[in-house]
Design a protein around this motif. Structure first.
Motif, mmCIF file in Angstrom:
data_model
loop_
_atom_site.group_PDB
_atom_site.id
_atom_site.type_symbol
_atom_site.label_atom_id
_atom_site.label_comp_id
_atom_site.label_asym_id
_atom_site.label_seq_id
_atom_site.Cartn_x
_atom_site.Cartn_y
_atom_site.Cartn_z
ATOM 1 N N UNK A 38 -10.759 16.223 15.553
ATOM 2 C CA UNK A 38 -10.393 16.265 16.882
ATOM 3 C C UNK A 38 -8.595 16.376 17.219
ATOM 4 N N UNK A 39 -8.389 15.979 16.325
ATOM 5 C CA UNK A 39 -6.590 16.080 16.491
ATOM 6 C C UNK A 39 -5.728 17.140 16.536
ATOM 7 N N UNK A 92 -18.133 14.728 23.814
ATOM 8 C CA UNK A 92 -16.342 14.982 23.952
ATOM 9 C C UNK A 92 -16.690 13.172 22.964
ATOM 10 N N UNK A 93 -15.454 13.099 21.891
ATOM 11 C CA UNK A 93 -15.212 11.544 21.080
ATOM 12 C C UNK A 93 -14.117 10.990 22.315
ATOM 13 N N UNK A 106 -29.246 24.647 16.352
ATOM 14 C CA UNK A 106 -27.808 24.774 17.178
ATOM 15 C C UNK A 106 -26.854 24.534 17.106
ATOM 16 N N UNK A 107 -25.838 25.124 17.125
ATOM 17 C CA UNK A 107 -24.049 24.587 16.917
ATOM 18 C C UNK A 107 -23.550 23.474 17.931
ATOM 19 N N UNK A 108 -23.074 22.419 17.622
ATOM 20 C CA UNK A 108 -22.378 21.443 18.608
ATOM 21 C C UNK A 108 -20.612 21.950 18.074
ATOM 22 N N UNK A 109 -19.884 22.132 19.098
ATOM 23 C CA UNK A 109 -18.556 21.927 19.061
ATOM 24 C C UNK A 109 -18.277 21.019 20.063
ATOM 25 N N UNK A 110 -16.406 20.428 19.595
ATOM 26 C CA UNK A 110 -16.233 18.590 20.244
ATOM 27 C C UNK A 110 -15.139 19.536 20.581
ATOM 28 N N UNK A 111 -14.486 17.742 20.909
ATOM 29 C CA UNK A 111 -13.268 17.922 20.705
ATOM 30 C C UNK A 111 -12.355 15.764 21.391
ATOM 31 N N UNK A 112 -11.966 15.524 21.180
ATOM 32 C CA UNK A 112 -11.610 14.361 21.310
ATOM 33 C C UNK A 112 -10.787 14.309 22.490
#
Ligand code: CP3
Length: 348
Positions: free
Chosen positions: A73-74, A199-200, A133-139
């Protein structure tokens, strides 16, 4: 092709409950540790072929229903000019404590600053070839700000909380910058191939409801709004937030990730029928013997049986010391829901 993860995100009927694990690519896998013995963490994140390799590692062992791109996330904060290191915990070189530091952040387009994330996603999509399926992410902005202001992970994140009360406008300016950057970052990930995004908000639980609304939730809503035209499922995971569930349910995200602290049927009753829920086996439950893991996993599944839109997961990230046998026990227990789905289909 198994699309049960994406179907469950949309609360559509599924042939069995989908399963993936937060932090599923990581140190509990010997093959991940082998890669890390050769390269440092940041190099791993910045090298698309290696990031794809470690994203695929858990899928080779377990029939999981989603892959998550390997990053942190950073990492995208480098696009703002933030310098950091990992050992393995993250450390921010110059923690942000003043308005001048917030104003000095220099947002660059993500496609320019962290091109390797998009490249890795495109490679991962190609490697999976429609199978998973593919997951993207962010903080979430609050959680990113917690690290930026504290400088490191620390119980309670008191430095940010103090700044919230001392200089709320400074914190809001920081959150605004982070929000704009994360919209850019998630849009880049979807354009590159992410089929859902998470979103974490790992540290939102340190806030009381009123501060949560102003310094966390409001900014997540903006991110969700900023992705709406893309029509991809958005998962909002709030850790440590049993007291925030009703509020978190109003983020606009279609899926709410529930931490391990609240029995998931109680969370479901509190947030109402309009959201899909993800979770929430206690990560420490995986330290039980395999038959006890199976029993505890079945307890979570049973609490959600009959409710459309359940994605099985842990209630926080998988821990580095987790026995592999426990993950097998979890996978097998979730696979048994296929029989239940078949029974339900006959009864319909
Ligand atoms: O889920 C996945 O498999 C994808 C990879 C992923 C990592 N970090 C890799 C990583 C994801 C989704 C994250 C998210 C992340 N990073 C969060 C949110 C999720 C959560 O657990 O609450 C947070 C808070 C961070 C910040 C962070 N990065 C911490 C606290 C640490 C060190 C301690 C730890 O939990 O490992 C990291 C480093 C990190 N990120 C590692 C990995 C595999 C370990 C680095 C190593 O290999 O040495």
């Amino acid at each position: 092709m198994t699309d049960r993860f994406l179907r469950a995100c949309r609360r559509e009927p599924v042939d069995q409950t989908p399963l993936w694990l937060m932090r599923q690519a990581g140190r509990y896998l010997p093959e991940y540790r082998a890669v890390r013995a050769e390269v440092d963490f940041l190099t791993l994140c910045r090298t698309p072929a290696l990031a794809v390799e470690v994203s695929l590692q858990p899928l080779r062992r377990f029939p999981l229903d989603a892959a998550i791109i390997f990053s942190d996330i950073l990492l995208p904060l480098e696009a703002l000019g933030v310098r950091m290191s990992f050992n393995p915990a993250p450390k921010i070189a110059e923690p942000i404590r003043t308005r001048a530091q917030v104003d000095a952040l220099t947002p660059r387009p993500m496609a320019e600053a962290v091109p390797f994330v998009g490249e890795a996603l495109t490679l991962l999509r190609r490697a999976l070839d429609g199978r998973t399926p593919v997951i993207g992410f962010c903080g979430a902005p609050f959680t990113l700000a917690a690290y930026l202001v504290q400088g490191e992970g620390k119980e309670g994140f008191g430095a940010l909380k103090a700044l919230i009360y001392r200089e709320p406008a400074t914190v809001e300016a920081l959150l605004e910058t982070l929000t704009t950057a994360m919209i850019d970052y998630l849009r880049l990930q979807v354009a590159a191939g992410a089929q859902a995004v998470q979103i974490f908000d790992s540290w939102a639980g340190v806030l009381a409801p009123a501060t949560y609304e102003r310094f966390a939730l409001r900014w997540v809503r903006r991110i969700v709004d900023g992705l709406r035209d893309l029509d991809v499922p958005v998962i909002y995971f709030v850790n440590g937030g049993p007291h925030l569930l009703e509020a978190a349910a109003t983020s606009g995200a279609g899926v709410l990730g529930v931490c391990w602290r609240t029995p998931i049927d109680q969370a479901a009753a509190r947030v109402g029928p309009h959201l899909a829920l993800q979770g929430n086996l206690d990560p420490h439950a995986l330290f039980a013997a395999p038959d006890e893991v199976a029993r505890l996993a079945m307890d979570v599944l049973t609490r959600m049986a009959g409710r459309p839109g359940h994605i099985m997961n842990l209630g926080h990230g998988i821990l580095p010391e987790t026995p592999i046998a426990s993950v097998h026990a979890l996978v097998e227990t979730v696979a048994a829901t296929a029989d239940r789905a078949a029974v339900a289909a006959v009864e319909r």
